[in-house]
Design an enzyme around this catalytic site. Structure first.
Site, PDB file in Angstrom:
ATOM      1  N   GLU A 172      31.730  44.660  -9.728  1.00 20.55           N
ATOM      2  CA  GLU A 172      31.783  43.930  -8.686  1.00 20.55           C
ATOM      3  C   GLU A 172      32.825  42.583  -8.752  1.00 20.55           C
ATOM      4  O   GLU A 172      32.366  41.334  -8.182  1.00 20.55           O
ATOM      5  CB  GLU A 172      30.235  43.413  -8.229  1.00 20.55           C
ATOM      6  N   ARG A 181      27.746  41.483  -4.517  1.00 21.20           N
ATOM      7  CA  ARG A 181      27.753  40.460  -5.374  1.00 21.20           C
ATOM      8  C   ARG A 181      26.592  39.508  -5.071  1.00 21.20           C
ATOM      9  O   ARG A 181      26.063  38.994  -6.023  1.00 21.20           O
ATOM     10  CB  ARG A 181      29.125  39.924  -5.183  1.00 21.20           C
ATOM     11  N   SER A 200      40.739  46.026 -10.731  1.00 16.47           N
ATOM     12  CA  SER A 200      40.868  44.732 -10.096  1.00 16.47           C
ATOM     13  C   SER A 200      41.798  44.451  -8.928  1.00 16.47           C
ATOM     14  O   SER A 200      41.787  43.465  -8.360  1.00 16.47           O
ATOM     15  CB  SER A 200      40.906  43.500 -10.913  1.00 16.47           C
TER      16      SER A 200
END
Length: 383
Positions: free
Chosen positions: A362, A242, A137
């Protein structure tokens, strides 16, 4: 089903895309995908040319053999692909929204002409190397490095959870250079470049997931994507992927909902179909509400994208809300099917397991929550 009739708002072209993709997956994917999931296989080389012939690879891009459709048409295609399996939509997303978009947005004319027509046709496959083993992340803190050596670049590092990794003819690899994060095109067979498949997955089994290893991989100067520097490069591609998930998750949820409705109308307990009981109808009603709301969110974001005024925060809203809704629908559908819901005779447990991955990749649920939190408060919780 679809009480709100959201698809009535689609154009004729968008409905044609919907029907074409739905027919394709019904014939070529749905009859086989449970077996692929069980075996941990996915016939990419066979399916990719068919997807290319339908114009589904990089379909939202213009030129170079790409279809140049609207964002909503692309979203509808993602929905129908993921109604078959998240692994299928993931392949199309990685090929088009990540690898091809990186070349289309940031590549030279020579790079575009060399790769995009073949990728659009499904003749060449791509992957997108951003996530690292310890930097999921926080890609801005990536450890993969690129250093100049004469006119060449030398790449060192590794990438993890890369869809299509071992199948790709070209990998878009992001690495830290002296002047910031840069993107490179690394071709299959380049010395020092290796892809190892990740096994023992219980999710996205009908999808190839790999680790990429770069051990002093030397690439020429023209392997660099010159059109971008910094994290905005990969994040610009991720926003495209996304967006596809905003729509795709609805397809997975819809497949579970349809299975639950069909089962509830035919499965009998206490002398009548379980769909006639209030508790079962309540479950089905909430599923209908969740998917209807998700459809409206996707359509709204898609129309804004076609108008050129969608924001990353709106895409985060859609990805967060719609994946969560689809996963809730899948879990509720499983309860209606009872023990049958955990078998591959029905699509529910397969979609439910897949959606656990979609919730994470994503951008995790937590990342999108904090993205919205920053939009609301103006305060950054990441750093």
């Amino acid at each position: 089903m679809d009480v709100l009739r959201v698809d009535d708002q689609l154009t004729d072209e968008e409905r044609m895309v919907r029907d074409t993709v739905r027919e394709f997956v019904a014939e070529h994917v749905v009859p086989h995908v449970a077996g692929w999931f069980e075996d941990g296989t996915f016939p990419v080389r066979e399916l990719a040319p068919e997807l290319g012939r339908l114009g589904l690879l990089g379909m939202h891009l213009d030129g170079y053999g790409c279809a140049g459709t609207s964002a909503v048409a692309y979203g509808v295609a993602c929905r129908e692909l993921e109604a078959a399996d998240s692994g299928l939509r993931s392949f199309v997303s990685v090929q088009g929204s990540l690898a091809m978009t990186a070349v289309h947005k940031y590549g030279t004319e020579e790079q575009k002409a060399s790769w995009l027509p073949r990728m659009a046709a499904g003749e060449a496959l791509g992957c997108f190397g951003l996530t690292e083993p310890d930097r999921g992340s926080d890609p801005g803190d990536m450890l993969t490095r690129a250093r100049r050596d004469g006119s060449d670049w030398v790449l060192t590092g590794s990438k993890m959870w890369i869809t299509n990794g071992s199948l790709a003819d070209v990998a878009v690899v992001w690495a830290q250079a002296d002047d910031g994060i840069r993107g490179f095109l690394v071709e299959r067979g380049t010395p020092g470049f290796m892809a190892r498949d990740i096994h023992r997955k219980m999710s996205l089994r009908a999808s190839v997931t790999s680790e990429l290893v770069l051990d002093d991989v030397r690439v020429p100067a023209d392997a660099l994507l010159p059109g971008v520097r910094g994290l905005k490069g990969p994040l610009g591609c991720l926003s495209e992927a996304r967006y596809g998930i905003v729509w795709g998750a609805i397809g997975a949820g819809r497949a579970c909902y349809e299975a639950a409705v069909g089962y509830a109308k035919t499965r009998e307990q206490f002398g009548r179909p379980i769909g006639s009981f209030q508790l079962t109808q309540e479950k089905l009603a909430w599923m209908e509400v969740a998917l209807g709301q998700a459809g409206l969110v996707a359509l709204h974001i898609g129309r804004r994208k076609d108008e050129g005024n969608v924001t990353p925060q709106q895409v985060s809203f859609g990805k967060l809300a719609n994946v969560r809704a689809a996963l809730d629908v899948a879990r509720e559908a499983r309860t209606i099917l009872g023990a049958n819901g955990i078998t591959l005779d029905y699509p529910v447990i397969r979609h439910m397991n897949n959606l656990e991955s979609v919730l994470t990749y994503e951008g995790t649920q937590e990342v999108h929550l904090l993205t919205l939190g920053k939009a609301v408060t103006g305060l950054d919780a990441f750093r």
